[in-house]
Design a protein around this motif. Structure first.
Motif, PDB file in Angstrom:
ATOM      1  N   UNK A 208     -33.576 -30.593 -13.094  1.00 39.13           N
ATOM      2  CA  UNK A 208     -33.826 -31.228 -11.801  1.00 39.13           C
ATOM      3  C   UNK A 208     -32.634 -31.126 -10.850  1.00 39.13           C
ATOM      4  N   UNK A 209     -31.960 -29.971 -10.860  1.00 37.65           N
ATOM      5  CA  UNK A 209     -30.898 -29.749  -9.863  1.00 37.65           C
ATOM      6  C   UNK A 209     -31.555 -29.514  -8.506  1.00 37.65           C
ATOM      7  N   UNK A 210     -31.039 -30.190  -7.489  1.00 31.39           N
ATOM      8  CA  UNK A 210     -31.542 -30.047  -6.120  1.00 31.39           C
ATOM      9  C   UNK A 210     -30.350 -29.945  -5.169  1.00 31.39           C
ATOM     10  N   UNK A 211     -30.661 -29.697  -3.909  1.00 30.71           N
ATOM     11  CA  UNK A 211     -29.598 -29.639  -2.907  1.00 30.71           C
ATOM     12  C   UNK A 211     -28.824 -30.962  -2.859  1.00 30.71           C
ATOM     13  N   UNK A 212     -29.506 -32.062  -3.163  1.00 25.92           N
ATOM     14  CA  UNK A 212     -28.859 -33.379  -3.045  1.00 25.92           C
ATOM     15  C   UNK A 212     -27.853 -33.668  -4.161  1.00 25.92           C
ATOM     16  N   UNK A 213     -28.154 -33.182  -5.374  1.00 26.09           N
ATOM     17  CA  UNK A 213     -27.247 -33.526  -6.479  1.00 26.09           C
ATOM     18  C   UNK A 213     -26.358 -32.363  -6.916  1.00 26.09           C
ATOM     19  N   UNK A 214     -26.580 -31.168  -6.318  1.00 27.48           N
ATOM     20  CA  UNK A 214     -25.917 -29.965  -6.829  1.00 27.48           C
ATOM     21  C   UNK A 214     -24.391 -30.033  -6.712  1.00 27.48           C
ATOM     22  N   UNK A 215     -23.886 -30.477  -5.585  1.00 23.55           N
ATOM     23  CA  UNK A 215     -22.430 -30.415  -5.391  1.00 23.55           C
ATOM     24  C   UNK A 215     -21.713 -31.258  -6.440  1.00 23.55           C
ATOM     25  N   UNK A 216     -22.222 -32.464  -6.678  1.00 25.88           N
ATOM     26  CA  UNK A 216     -21.549 -33.334  -7.651  1.00 25.88           C
ATOM     27  C   UNK A 216     -21.605 -32.731  -9.048  1.00 25.88           C
ATOM     28  N   UNK A 227     -28.690 -23.804 -13.913  1.00 29.81           N
ATOM     29  CA  UNK A 227     -29.975 -23.139 -14.132  1.00 29.81           C
ATOM     30  C   UNK A 227     -31.007 -24.022 -13.436  1.00 29.81           C
ATOM     31  N   UNK A 228     -31.728 -23.426 -12.508  1.00 31.48           N
ATOM     32  CA  UNK A 228     -32.547 -24.198 -11.576  1.00 31.48           C
ATOM     33  C   UNK A 228     -34.007 -23.745 -11.691  1.00 31.48           C
ATOM     34  N   UNK A 229     -34.897 -24.678 -11.990  1.00 33.52           N
ATOM     35  CA  UNK A 229     -36.315 -24.340 -12.085  1.00 33.52           C
ATOM     36  C   UNK A 229     -37.007 -24.512 -10.751  1.00 33.52           C
ATOM     37  N   UNK A 230     -37.627 -25.680 -10.567  1.00 31.08           N
ATOM     38  CA  UNK A 230     -38.455 -25.921  -9.383  1.00 31.08           C
ATOM     39  C   UNK A 230     -37.796 -25.564  -8.065  1.00 31.08           C
ATOM     40  N   UNK A 231     -36.531 -25.903  -7.930  1.00 32.45           N
ATOM     41  CA  UNK A 231     -35.858 -25.680  -6.637  1.00 32.45           C
ATOM     42  C   UNK A 231     -35.431 -24.226  -6.430  1.00 32.45           C
ATOM     43  N   UNK A 232     -35.760 -23.350  -7.382  1.00 33.74           N
ATOM     44  CA  UNK A 232     -35.440 -21.926  -7.158  1.00 33.74           C
ATOM     45  C   UNK A 232     -36.630 -21.160  -6.583  1.00 33.74           C
TER      46      UNK A 232
END
Ligand code: PEP
Length: 253
Positions: A208-216, A227-232
């Motif tokens: 569940x990596x998204x633009x909102x949590x990716x940086x942290x 490794x990114x599923x849905x958001x890719x």
């Protein structure tokens, strides 16, 4: 270490979806031809050849068989995926471990098939929610690393993806502290098994990596990518994750 942001389209996508790869490629090269982040996308087998023909970054398979050929209806081998244009494959994704009953030994053999054919591997490990709640997460994950690590493992072709199963496709992510602790445990295991080479194996986080949590997540210690599923599945969601992986002084891909 240069970070890797890899997408996993799972059983999604048709030829029409390849326009998303064009948009991702344009965003990567838009800032002057070259990115400080490695980008890759694993697509369904049906899309490997057309995706590889037009993408400006690495296209991969979502799985390969450990054998090169044979009576394995419905499977594709590493040399088949390579001939279609794949430069890497995911192995041991939890959806295959659960859905197809894949064992650590099989995952190891699949990774070794990729090495034989000079392809890169993203090898997934991760615990269930029950295992985490029982306090067994680290023991489970490091045991998976030990049992599925291929002979010949090295940072030039292998990445480990830590994907807590309860965080995949659920919208739940592990806390940054939990991710850092698990990645540290995986790093210790890799160094114990591979010596100095273990320092160079990238450890990706997935779930569940998204633009909102990716940086942290992406700038936590020992997190060398995602490794990114849905958001890719769309450039609109994937490109901000790539941007979040940039060294923090950089502003654009
Ligand atoms: C995955 O499939 O590897 C994954 C991490 O999926 P999602 O990002 O959708 O949770």
């Amino acid at each position: 270490m240069r970070k890797l942001v890899a997408g996993n389209w799972k059983m999604n996508g048709t030829l029409a979806s390849l326009a998303e790869l064009d948009a991702i490629g344009a965003a990567i090269t838009g800032a002057g031809g070259g990115s400080a982040v490695d980008v890759a996308v694993a697509v369904p087998a049906t899309l490997i050849a057309p995706a590889a023909a037009r993408a400006s970054f690495g296209i991969g398979a979502e799985d390969v068989h450990s054998a090169d050929s044979g009576a394995h209806t419905g499977c594709i081998s590493a040399p088949m995926a390579k001939e279609a244009g794949a430069v890497f494959s995911i192995v041991g994704h939890s959806e295959r471990r659960a859905g197809q009953g894949e064992t650590d030994a099989e995952v190891k053999a699949k990774a070794e098939a990729l090495l034989r054919h000079r392809m890169d591997a993203i090898l997934c490990v991760g615990e269930t929610l029950d295992q985490r709640e029982a306090g067994d997460a680290e023991a489970v994950v490091t045991a998976q690393v030990r049992a599925s690590l291929p002979d010949g493992a090295g940072g030039d072709w292998l990445a480990i993806a830590y994907e807590p199963i309860w965080a995949i496709g659920t919208g739940r992510t592990a806390t940054v502290d939990d991710v850092a602790a698990m990645h540290a445990a995986i790093r210790r295991t890799l160094v114990e098994l591979l010596g100095e080479e273990g320092e160079g194996v990238r450890i990706l986080y997935g779930g569940s990596v998204t633009a909102d949590n990716a940086a942290a997540l992406l700038h936590a210690p020992n997190v060398d990518g995602a490794l990114v599923g849905g958001a890719s599945l769309t450039a609109a969601k994937f490109v901000p994750i790539i941007e979040a992986a940039l060294p923090q002084t950089r502003a654009a891909v």
